[in-house]
Design a protein around this motif. Structure first.
Motif, PDB file in Angstrom:
ATOM      1  N   GLN A 109      65.270  40.595  -4.856  1.00  0.00           N
ATOM      2  CA  GLN A 109      66.692  40.100  -5.371  1.00  0.00           C
ATOM      3  C   GLN A 109      67.290  39.254  -4.331  1.00  0.00           C
ATOM      4  O   GLN A 109      67.712  38.197  -4.505  1.00  0.00           O
ATOM      5  N   ASN A 110      67.605  40.185  -3.220  1.00  0.00           N
ATOM      6  CA  ASN A 110      68.590  39.411  -2.163  1.00  0.00           C
ATOM      7  C   ASN A 110      67.719  38.387  -1.581  1.00  0.00           C
ATOM      8  O   ASN A 110      68.230  37.422  -1.139  1.00  0.00           O
ATOM      9  N   ALA A 111      66.469  38.368  -1.310  1.00  0.00           N
ATOM     10  CA  ALA A 111      65.436  37.413  -0.937  1.00  0.00           C
ATOM     11  C   ALA A 111      65.342  35.914  -1.918  1.00  0.00           C
ATOM     12  O   ALA A 111      65.516  34.926  -1.009  1.00  0.00           O
TER      13      ALA A 111
ATOM     14  N   LEU B  18      68.042  35.446  -3.874  1.00  0.00           N
ATOM     15  CA  LEU B  18      69.558  34.966  -4.266  1.00  0.00           C
ATOM     16  C   LEU B  18      70.119  34.440  -2.794  1.00  0.00           C
ATOM     17  O   LEU B  18      70.883  33.615  -2.620  1.00  0.00           O
ATOM     18  N   HIS B  19      69.718  35.078  -1.628  1.00  0.00           N
ATOM     19  CA  HIS B  19      70.276  34.769  -0.396  1.00  0.00           C
ATOM     20  C   HIS B  19      69.347  33.823   0.175  1.00  0.00           C
ATOM     21  O   HIS B  19      69.115  33.894   1.623  1.00  0.00           O
ATOM     22  N   ASN B  20      68.649  33.052  -0.322  1.00  0.00           N
ATOM     23  CA  ASN B  20      67.844  31.837   0.058  1.00  0.00           C
ATOM     24  C   ASN B  20      68.612  30.473   0.297  1.00  0.00           C
ATOM     25  O   ASN B  20      69.668  30.246   0.098  1.00  0.00           O
TER      26      ASN B  20
ATOM     27  N   GLY C 242      75.357  36.600  -9.206  1.00  0.00           N
ATOM     28  CA  GLY C 242      74.623  37.596  -9.468  1.00  0.00           C
ATOM     29  C   GLY C 242      74.319  38.521  -8.178  1.00  0.00           C
ATOM     30  O   GLY C 242      73.275  39.414  -8.474  1.00  0.00           O
ATOM     31  N   ALA C 243      74.789  38.237  -7.017  1.00  0.00           N
ATOM     32  CA  ALA C 243      74.421  38.818  -5.743  1.00  0.00           C
ATOM     33  C   ALA C 243      74.956  40.197  -5.835  1.00  0.00           C
ATOM     34  O   ALA C 243      74.094  40.905  -5.109  1.00  0.00           O
ATOM     35  N   GLY C 244      75.906  40.626  -6.412  1.00  0.00           N
ATOM     36  CA  GLY C 244      76.297  41.998  -6.379  1.00  0.00           C
ATOM     37  C   GLY C 244      77.362  42.260  -5.422  1.00  0.00           C
ATOM     38  O   GLY C 244      78.088  41.250  -5.088  1.00  0.00           O
TER      39      GLY C 244
ATOM     40  N   LEU D 168      76.216  46.396  -2.036  1.00  0.00           N
ATOM     41  CA  LEU D 168      75.550  47.582  -2.024  1.00  0.00           C
ATOM     42  C   LEU D 168      74.005  47.786  -2.075  1.00  0.00           C
ATOM     43  O   LEU D 168      73.512  48.676  -1.604  1.00  0.00           O
ATOM     44  N   GLY D 169      73.348  46.408  -2.149  1.00  0.00           N
ATOM     45  CA  GLY D 169      72.198  46.458  -2.380  1.00  0.00           C
ATOM     46  C   GLY D 169      71.287  47.024  -1.159  1.00  0.00           C
ATOM     47  O   GLY D 169      70.406  47.935  -1.342  1.00  0.00           O
ATOM     48  N   LEU D 170      71.771  46.710   0.097  1.00  0.00           N
ATOM     49  CA  LEU D 170      70.999  46.972   1.359  1.00  0.00           C
ATOM     50  C   LEU D 170      71.335  48.403   1.751  1.00  0.00           C
ATOM     51  O   LEU D 170      70.530  49.166   2.414  1.00  0.00           O
TER      52      LEU D 170
END
Ligand SMILES: Nc1ncnc2c1ncn2[C@@H]1O[C@H](COP(=O)(O)OP(=O)(O)O)[C@@H](O)[C@H]1O
Ligand SMILES: [Mg+2]
Length: 188
Positions: free
Chosen positions: A78-80, A82-84, A143-145, A148-150
């Motif tokens: 998800q991070n990869a 969205l933070h693209n 939708g990135a959050g 807390l994801g990492l």
């Protein structure tokens, strides 16, 4: 929206405490299947962002909680996505395994690499801290959050006796590598 946010936050915090307490039963989990599933989950988001996601590699069996390890992979993918860098960007998910030998433990490895903006090494060192959002001031993708994801990925890796490594890619973007002890033949 506020409610959805609160639910996301609560679920993330509960998952954090579950991982911290190591209160989960362990079973054989193939990271390559977990990776496929994470990519499938994020497919609709990747399609909207025009980010190409590929998954390849070998079976890599670790011993752990399928739920927590699925969460770990999903957060990374998800991070990869969205933070693209957006249209034309890509995400590459690769799994591999090295067998143990002569007393050395083997490893089950999941790596997620993506294009994106240039990341300073000093920033990368802070990204696994709870509520830390690297480029929040510049850009906060929908939708990135809540940051807390990492932190969760780090604690899930810890709880499984593994590691999370983050590295800036030359030209921009991130490479996240999770290394877990490989399950022995007797454990599968
Ligand atoms: N794959 C990635 N590529 C580029 N930057 C990333 C990536 N993963 C995380 N980051 C950066 O690390 C920060 C923290 O990530 P995370 O804890 O998942 O929080 P969130 O995604 O909710 O912002 C993000 O806000 C982002 O700045
Ligand atoms: Mg995230």
């Amino acid at each position: 929206m506020v409610n959805a946010r609160a639910i996301d936050l609560t679920e993330a915090l509960l998952a954090l405490s579950r991982a911290d307490q190591r209160a989960f039963t362990r079973e054989a989990v193939d990271l390559s299947l977990i990776a496929e599933e994470a990519a499938e989950t994020l497919h609709p988001v990747a399609a909207v962002q025009s980010v190409a996601v590929s998954v390849r590699g070998d079976a890599a069996v670790a011993l752990g909680s399928p739920t927590l390890l699925q969460q770990l992979a999903t957060n990374l993918v998800q991070n990869a996505v969205l933070h693209n860098s957006g249209p034309g960007g890509w995400v590459r998910v690769v799994t591999s395994a090295t067998p143990g030998s002569a007393g050395l433990p083997g490893a089950a490895v999941l790596s997620v690499e993506n294009t994106g903006e240039e990341l300073a090494p000093s920033l990368i060192a802070t990204l696994t801290e709870p509520f830390q959002r690297g480029t929040a001031r510049i850009r906060s993708p929908h939708g990135a959050g809540v940051g807390l994801g990492l932190a969760l990925v780090q604690r899930i890796a810890d709880a499984h006796g593994g590691t999370l490594e983050l590295a800036a890619r030359e030209g921009g973007g991130l490479r996240a590598t999770v290394t877990l002890p490989v399950a022995t033949a007797a454990e599968r």
